[in-house]
Design a protein around this motif. Structure first.
Motif, PDB file in Angstrom:
ATOM      1  N   GLY A  49       2.892   3.723  26.370  1.00 49.86           N
ATOM      2  CA  GLY A  49       1.832   4.682  26.167  1.00 49.86           C
ATOM      3  C   GLY A  49       2.084   5.662  25.042  1.00 49.86           C
ATOM      4  N   TRP A  50       3.308   5.754  24.555  1.00 48.37           N
ATOM      5  CA  TRP A  50       3.585   6.693  23.469  1.00 48.37           C
ATOM      6  C   TRP A  50       3.141   6.105  22.152  1.00 48.37           C
ATOM      7  CZ3 TRP A  50       6.817  11.257  22.796  1.00 48.37           C
ATOM      8  CH2 TRP A  50       7.005  11.949  24.002  1.00 48.37           C
ATOM      9  N   CYS A  51       2.652   6.959  21.315  1.00 51.62           N
ATOM     10  CA  CYS A  51       2.439   6.574  19.930  1.00 51.62           C
ATOM     11  C   CYS A  51       3.086   7.653  19.076  1.00 51.62           C
ATOM     12  CB  CYS A  51       0.964   6.381  19.608  1.00 51.62           C
ATOM     13  SG  CYS A  51      -0.072   7.814  19.784  1.00 51.62           S
ATOM     14  N   TYR A  52       3.239   7.388  17.813  1.00 51.19           N
ATOM     15  CA  TYR A  52       3.945   8.305  16.923  1.00 51.19           C
ATOM     16  C   TYR A  52       3.146   8.536  15.656  1.00 51.19           C
ATOM     17  CZ  TYR A  52       8.011   7.596  19.845  1.00 51.19           C
ATOM     18  OH  TYR A  52       8.866   7.558  20.900  1.00 51.19           O
ATOM     19  N   LEU A  53       3.344   9.693  15.096  1.00 51.80           N
ATOM     20  CA  LEU A  53       2.781  10.053  13.809  1.00 51.80           C
ATOM     21  C   LEU A  53       3.964  10.320  12.898  1.00 51.80           C
ATOM     22  CD1 LEU A  53      -0.067  10.756  12.633  1.00 51.80           C
ATOM     23  CD2 LEU A  53       0.503  13.130  13.092  1.00 51.80           C
ATOM     24  N   ALA A  54       3.940   9.792  11.691  1.00 51.17           N
ATOM     25  CA  ALA A  54       5.030  10.023  10.743  1.00 51.17           C
ATOM     26  C   ALA A  54       4.471   9.993   9.326  1.00 51.17           C
ATOM     27  CB  ALA A  54       6.120   8.959  10.886  1.00 51.17           C
ATOM     28  N   VAL A  55       5.257  10.531   8.411  1.00 51.07           N
ATOM     29  CA  VAL A  55       4.910  10.520   6.998  1.00 51.07           C
ATOM     30  C   VAL A  55       5.825   9.527   6.307  1.00 51.07           C
ATOM     31  CG1 VAL A  55       4.839  11.878   4.876  1.00 51.07           C
ATOM     32  CG2 VAL A  55       4.151  12.912   7.052  1.00 51.07           C
ATOM     33  N   VAL A  56       5.245   8.669   5.489  1.00 51.16           N
ATOM     34  CA  VAL A  56       6.027   7.763   4.645  1.00 51.16           C
ATOM     35  C   VAL A  56       5.894   8.292   3.226  1.00 51.16           C
ATOM     36  CG1 VAL A  56       6.332   5.414   3.787  1.00 51.16           C
ATOM     37  CG2 VAL A  56       5.575   5.787   6.153  1.00 51.16           C
ATOM     38  N   GLN A  57       7.042   8.547   2.603  1.00 53.46           N
ATOM     39  CA  GLN A  57       7.009   9.097   1.247  1.00 53.46           C
ATOM     40  C   GLN A  57       8.151   8.532   0.425  1.00 53.46           C
ATOM     41  OE1 GLN A  57       7.086  13.252   1.962  1.00 53.46           O
ATOM     42  NE2 GLN A  57       9.225  13.312   2.533  1.00 53.46           N
ATOM     43  N   ARG A  58       8.009   8.713  -0.857  1.00 49.47           N
ATOM     44  CA  ARG A  58       9.067   8.267  -1.770  1.00 49.47           C
ATOM     45  C   ARG A  58      10.280   9.180  -1.640  1.00 49.47           C
ATOM     46  NH1 ARG A  58       4.751   7.779  -6.416  1.00 49.47           N
ATOM     47  NH2 ARG A  58       3.844   5.810  -5.802  1.00 49.47           N
ATOM     48  N   ARG A  59      11.448   8.588  -1.824  1.00 52.20           N
ATOM     49  CA  ARG A  59      12.686   9.382  -1.774  1.00 52.20           C
ATOM     50  C   ARG A  59      12.815  10.229  -3.001  1.00 52.20           C
ATOM     51  NH1 ARG A  59      16.349   7.729   2.178  1.00 52.20           N
ATOM     52  NH2 ARG A  59      15.731   5.779   3.119  1.00 52.20           N
ATOM     53  N   TYR A  71       0.830  -1.203   0.000  1.00 49.25           N
ATOM     54  CA  TYR A  71       0.000   0.000   0.000  1.00 49.25           C
ATOM     55  C   TYR A  71       0.872   1.264   0.000  1.00 49.25           C
ATOM     56  CZ  TYR A  71      -3.305   3.573   1.383  1.00 49.25           C
ATOM     57  OH  TYR A  71      -4.050   4.727   1.424  1.00 49.25           O
ATOM     58  N   LEU A  72       1.893   1.291   0.854  1.00 48.67           N
ATOM     59  CA  LEU A  72       2.769   2.462   0.939  1.00 48.67           C
ATOM     60  C   LEU A  72       3.467   2.720  -0.392  1.00 48.67           C
ATOM     61  CD1 LEU A  72       4.355   1.903   4.472  1.00 48.67           C
ATOM     62  CD2 LEU A  72       2.573   3.560   3.850  1.00 48.67           C
ATOM     63  N   GLN A  73       3.859   1.656  -1.083  1.00 48.27           N
ATOM     64  CA  GLN A  73       4.548   1.822  -2.363  1.00 48.27           C
ATOM     65  C   GLN A  73       3.610   2.313  -3.457  1.00 48.27           C
ATOM     66  OE1 GLN A  73       6.371  -2.094  -2.620  1.00 48.27           O
ATOM     67  NE2 GLN A  73       8.360  -1.181  -2.130  1.00 48.27           N
ATOM     68  N   SER A  74       2.315   2.128  -3.270  1.00 49.09           N
ATOM     69  CA  SER A  74       1.353   2.558  -4.292  1.00 49.09           C
ATOM     70  C   SER A  74       0.912   4.015  -4.116  1.00 49.09           C
ATOM     71  CB  SER A  74       0.122   1.651  -4.270  1.00 49.09           C
ATOM     72  OG  SER A  74      -0.684   1.915  -3.131  1.00 49.09           O
ATOM     73  N   GLN A  75       1.348   4.641  -3.028  1.00 53.35           N
ATOM     74  CA  GLN A  75       0.940   6.010  -2.726  1.00 53.35           C
ATOM     75  C   GLN A  75       2.158   6.938  -2.745  1.00 53.35           C
ATOM     76  OE1 GLN A  75      -2.422   6.563  -2.175  1.00 53.35           O
ATOM     77  NE2 GLN A  75      -2.538   4.383  -2.640  1.00 53.35           N
ATOM     78  N   PRO A  76       1.999   8.189  -3.163  1.00 52.90           N
ATOM     79  CA  PRO A  76       3.138   9.110  -3.146  1.00 52.90           C
ATOM     80  C   PRO A  76       3.508   9.564  -1.731  1.00 52.90           C
ATOM     81  CG  PRO A  76       1.191  10.205  -3.986  1.00 52.90           C
ATOM     82  CD  PRO A  76       0.824   8.767  -3.810  1.00 52.90           C
ATOM     83  N   ARG A  77       2.527   9.620  -0.846  1.00 48.44           N
ATOM     84  CA  ARG A  77       2.772  10.117   0.517  1.00 48.44           C
ATOM     85  C   ARG A  77       1.632   9.635   1.411  1.00 48.44           C
ATOM     86  NH1 ARG A  77       4.765  15.889   2.429  1.00 48.44           N
ATOM     87  NH2 ARG A  77       3.741  15.921   4.436  1.00 48.44           N
ATOM     88  N   VAL A  78       1.970   9.084   2.589  1.00 48.33           N
ATOM     89  CA  VAL A  78       0.974   8.545   3.515  1.00 48.33           C
ATOM     90  C   VAL A  78       1.316   8.992   4.926  1.00 48.33           C
ATOM     91  CG1 VAL A  78      -0.051   6.436   4.463  1.00 48.33           C
ATOM     92  CG2 VAL A  78       0.663   6.493   2.074  1.00 48.33           C
TER      93      VAL A  78
END
Length: 80
Positions: free
Chosen positions: A70-80, A24-31
């Motif tokens: 208890g911590w969670c994280y938010l991040a962006v996965v994008q193409r290089r 799924y991540l590879q099919s999207q430009p930015r998630v």
């Protein structure tokens, strides 16, 4: 999250679904990804293929020390 945000277009993946998540991540430009376990962001970082990278990593909620329970994280996965 979809329920609280009133959205029906959010995807959810469990750790055992890593191959599906990577496809799924590879099919999207930015998630934008919400990691709900303290180790899940690092686990994804270890298996990301070279064309993808994590950026804009932000800790959310939890105790005063990063990496604590208890911590969670938010991040962006994008193409290089």
């Amino acid at each position: 999250m979809a329920f609280y945000l009133g959205r029906s277009d959010l995807r959810s993946f469990r750790s055992k679904q890593t191959p599906e998540l990577l496809a799924y991540l590879q099919s999207q430009p930015r998630v934008v990804v919400l990691f709900t376990h303290r180790h899940s962001m690092e686990a994804l970082r270890q298996v990301l293929p070279p064309p993808l990278r994590l950026s804009d990593e932000t800790p959310l909620f939890g105790s005063a020390r990063p990496g604590a329970d208890g911590w969670c994280y938010l991040a962006v996965v994008q193409r290089r």
